[in-house]
Design an enzyme around this catalytic site. Structure first.
Site, PDB file in Angstrom:
ATOM      1  N   ASP A 166       0.837  -1.187   0.000  1.00 35.23           N
ATOM      2  CA  ASP A 166       0.000   0.000   0.000  1.00 35.23           C
ATOM      3  C   ASP A 166       0.881   1.248   0.000  1.00 35.23           C
ATOM      4  O   ASP A 166       1.855   1.324   0.755  1.00 35.23           O
ATOM      5  CB  ASP A 166      -0.873  -0.045   1.258  1.00 35.23           C
ATOM      6  CG  ASP A 166      -1.857   1.094   1.333  1.00 35.23           C
ATOM      7  OD1 ASP A 166      -2.702   1.191   0.430  1.00 35.23           O
ATOM      8  OD2 ASP A 166      -1.785   1.885   2.291  1.00 35.23           O
ATOM      9  N   GLU A 219       1.815  -0.325  -5.026  1.00 33.50           N
ATOM     10  CA  GLU A 219       0.905   0.769  -5.346  1.00 33.50           C
ATOM     11  C   GLU A 219       1.828   1.972  -5.465  1.00 33.50           C
ATOM     12  O   GLU A 219       2.284   2.522  -4.461  1.00 33.50           O
ATOM     13  CB  GLU A 219      -0.129   0.968  -4.235  1.00 33.50           C
ATOM     14  CG  GLU A 219      -1.162   2.017  -4.606  1.00 33.50           C
ATOM     15  CD  GLU A 219      -2.126   2.339  -3.456  1.00 33.50           C
ATOM     16  OE1 GLU A 219      -3.277   2.657  -3.741  1.00 33.50           O
ATOM     17  OE2 GLU A 219      -1.729   2.284  -2.276  1.00 33.50           O
TER      18      GLU A 219
END
Lengths: 723, 106
Positions: A367, A404
């Protein structure tokens, strides 16, 4: 009945029992417990002969105490100060004898200065959770708050490391063969219609493996599954007054600990076993497991947040701080983990190695991974040591590492993430381009072609498998909502619809939200199929958002992080209601699996010499004549792979025509050699069940030289031998 | 509650009756008995569990090890296990190792 036989038998092999180690003996007694100076490595609590070894580090602490509890009891059983001789550098280590891992919870009290401007926030009132805790007790029930005066809400325990994996190993899929399915462990089965025995748990996911296998996905990407605080949200739904959650869980508390309330057996402290069993059963079914990991912030928040672990142990090591001692906020959530501090780098590596060795997971999705490339002062590193370390680590060698590739402070690295030939990226450009193309934006055909063919502008050297292609993900609209809403509808999140992205590139097909209008509904169905078909015929690695295959809606909410309820959950009745869409998706996945032309090998073995066609070719109304002009809304690609088959060459050839114009278009098809003929695999202009054919049973086309691609439709043909 | 385990042998069936709490403290005693039974090459090991008050995760693990120590094709049978124990065994995947029966036969 007693008495041990001298020799143990294990099947046919006779094994002499090992003699007891004689060097494992206590040297002194602290607080009534026999102890000896411990092993500094590994960090954490480790069962050793006769007891448990505790090791914890803090560079800023002046002294440290091990606090032991009986399970669930508010008052400590004992507090054992580490004598000076038990400290090596900044590491405190002690072996405590006679402790039964099952009947002990442990934590630490760290003594040191409270000088925020210097980066120190020691506060010995709190018992601190071990950052290396592998089992955390106290939150086995989802949504149950800690008592406000609980001095130790997240209670570290010591799990058993044994598990019978039988002969099951990871399927070890090649990157280019992956079809990723992003889902949420709780949301996947929490809905009553899931009809699982323990809804919302790892074990319920196991019960749904036949569904996943039937769909054809071969990798699940699980949103956060470590221990987090689902109650970390002060807001309520303004209409219902219902409290909102932090349902997604991007606020870690225990990076090493599976979330207890995601385990039906959490109340027995067996979440480690239940998680392992889930991985084992997924592997047995040929499905890999990728975990979503959040090494960019923690649930301790900013200056106002609770002291649970890192803050009280070594604030200035774990967190990026401003010169005045405040928390830097590159994550948008209050604090930022100091990932390129050497100590934190090691912590991240230890954590990932643990999940890989102990739980046998197949990869990680990071993330806001761009934060992992920032220096302790927040600047962007050209050669971030953490990313390089992970790329080259031998334990992680076979892992999928997916970034990401952006963060909440403006760093956007899609295509430029430091990859070391190992990292893949969530391709945000792919998502945006497909969405804009599908809604008919002018000037997108060229970009769409690049995305369809593997985004060579971004990943030319690394190859298409560096591109994780997706149209939807947990963050944003579901596919159904993408074709049903022009704007987000996040009022239920309690922030007056200010939260969530405004740039959705969505189109409601003529009416905002639910409607009975058959024309609008027909167009939405077609647009959904168009998106799925483009995604599953694109080069790169496709990722589906769980529920998109059955038309799951979130009522236009594009930031459902706080919605723990039917709006977020997978409603299993949709598998019946939208059985046509499910069949369409299943066939598209199977078609991808059947056609190597869509999945070129990342190792780029030499092409066969007598190829029929180029690897990728572009067409249009006339064959071999693409129209790249700004007004064009038609794209036709032919993917080809010549595969050696003995002395022969086997031809794999797929033709994809995507028309985002509101009128249909008549296309010339590329000519095939005599022995091959065009067959229709999918045509989204056709009504179900004629929208798609089972792979291998595609329909022979009467007209081999021309094809009609309908308004806002995608047509996929395959060259097969005439039988 | 204190733990006790007694074993009876009938031909090639070992029946072990468990009472009390099977946890990390009592697990070694149970394990010894399992070793003894497997050393006798029994065909079937039956564990009578209806008087077992509590079983911890350490106790569950003993069952798995008991199964691993038996030659392939031989049965490990749990009789009268409490519902929460049966549920835990199933949810953690340990049920692959054992046969579960409701109550004592005959």
């Amino acid at each position: 009945m007693t008495g041990t036989s001298k020799r143990e038998s294990f099947r046919d092999v006779q094994v002499d029992p090992l003699p007891q180690r004689i060097d494992a003996y206590p040297t002194q007694t602290i607080a009534g417990f026999p102890v000896r100076p411990g092993q500094a490595l590994p960090f954490g609590a480790t069962p050793v002969p006769g007891g448990i070894n505790f090791s914890v580090y803090s560079n800023g602490a002046e002294r440290m105490t091990l606090v032991l509890f009986r399970p669930g009891e508010p008052r400590p059983l004992a507090e054992l100060p580490f004598p000076p001789s038990f400290r090596t550098g900044g590491v405190y280590a002690m072996t405590v004898f006679g402790l039964d891992p099952e009947s002990i919870e442990y934590g630490y009290r760290a003594y040191g200065p409270f000088e925020p401007e210097m980066g120190h926030r020691f506060d010995a009132r709190w018992v601190l959770t071990d950052p290396y805790a592998r089992l955390i007790a106290g939150h086995e029930t989802w949504g149950r708050p800690s008592a406000p005066d609980d001095p130790y809400p997240y209670r570290a325990r010591v799990p058993y490391g044994d598990f019978d994996w039988e002969e099951v190993v990871s399927p070890g899929h090649r990157h280019e063969d992956l079809v990723i399915y992003e889902t949420h462990v709780r949301g996947f089965t929490a809905h009553p219609a899931s009809e699982t025995s323990a809804p919302g748990t790892f074990s319920a996911l196991v019960e749904k493996i036949p569904y996943l296998k039937g769909l054809g996905v071969n990798c699940v990407e699980l949103m956060p599954t470590y221990e987090f605080d689902e109650l970390d949200n002060p807001r309520t739904d303004p209409t219902t007054g219902r409290r909102l959650y932090n349902y997604w869980g991007y606020n870690p508390l225990g990076f090493f600990a599976p979330k207890a309330s995601y385990a039906a057996t959490g109340r027995f402290g067996m979440q480690v076993d239940e998680f392992k069993n889930m991985v084992k059963e997924l592997h047995r079914a040929g499905i890999e497991v990728v975990l979503d990991v959040v090494f960019n912030h923690t649930a301790e928040g900013n200056e106002q947040g609770p002291t649970i672990s890192f803050r009280g142990l070594d604030n200035s090591t774990y967190y990026m701080l401003t010169p005045g001692g405040y928390y830097a906020n590159f994550s948008g959530t209050g604090n930022t983990l100091n990932c390129n501090h050497p100590v934190v780098r090691q912590f991240v590596l230890d954590c990932l190695r643990y999940w890989v060795t102990e739980f046998r997971v197949d990869g990680f999705r990071f993330d806001l991974a761009s934060i992992l490339g920032r220096a302790p002062d927040g600047s962007v590193l050209p050669n971030p040591p953490l990313l390089e370390t992970l790329a080259h680590d031998p334990v992680l060698r076979d892992c999928k590492l997916i970034a990401e590739a952006w963060d909440a402070a403006g760093l956007y690295q899609v295509g430029s993430f430091p990859a070391y030939d190992r990292w893949s990226e969530w391709n945000g450009r792919y998502r945006d381009t497909v969405r804009r193309f599908l809604k008919g934006d002018a000037g997108t055909v060229g970009d769409m072609a690049t995305r369809l063919a593997g985004s060579s502008d971004l990943y030319g050297r690394r190859g298409p498998t560096a591109s994780i292609n997706f149209v939807t993900a947990h963050d944003g609209f579901t596919l159904r909502d993408l074709v049903s809403y022009n704007t987000k509808h996040n009022e239920a999140n309690g922030e007056d619809n200010r939260d969530g992205d405004n740039a959705n590139n969505s189109w409601n097909c003529g009416w905002e939200g639910p409607t009975d209008d058959p024309e609008v509904l027909r167009l939405r169905n077609r647009q959904s199929r168009n998106a799925l078909l483009l995604l599953l015929t694109s080069r790169g690695v496709p990722m589906l958002l769980s529920g998109d295959e059955v038309g799951r809606t979130q009522d236009g909410n594009n930031n459902a992080y706080c919605q723990d309820g039917p709006q977020s959950w997978f409603d299993w009745r949709l598998t019946e209601e939208n059985a046509d869409l499910l069949r369409f998706t299943r066939c598209a996945i199977a078609f991808r699996a059947a056609h190597p032309a869509l999945r070129p090998r990342s190792d780029r073995s030499a092409p066969v010499t007598d190829q029929l066609f180029p690897d990728v070719s572009w067409h249009g109304v006339h064959d071999w004549t693409p129209d790249w002009s700004a007004d064009s809304r038609l794209l036709a690609a032919m993917f080809y792979a010549g595969l050696p088959s003995g002395a022969e060459v086997q031809h794999d050839c797929v033709y994809v025509a995507a028309n985002s114009h509101w009128e249909g278009q008549r296309l010339e098809l590329p000519r095939l050699p005599e022995e091959l003929a065009w067959h229709t695999f999918a045509d989204t202009a056709a009504e179900a069940p004629h929208d798609v054919y089972e792979p291998g049973r595609e329909a022979l086309r009467a007209d081999q030289s021309r094809a009609l691609v309908g308004p806002r439709s995608v047509l996929v043909l395959v060259a097969r031998s005439r039988l | 509650m204190s733990f006790s385990a007694t074993m009876r042998l009938d031909d090639d069936v070992a029946t072990i009756r468990l009472t009390g709490d099977l946890d990390a403290r009592s697990a070694p005693e149970f394990n010894e008995l399992v070793n003894e039974a497997t050393g006798l090459q029994v065909n079937r090991m039956v564990l009578i569990m209806d008087e077992l008050a509590y079983m911890s995760s350490a106790g569950l693990r003993c069952l798995v090890f008991a199964h691993q120590k038996m030659p392939p094709g031989r049965d490990l049978v749990l009789v009268g296990a409490r519902p929460e124990v049966v549920e835990t065994i199933k949810l953690t995947g340990f049920d692959r190792s054992v046969l579960i029966e409701q109550s004592t036969e005959a």
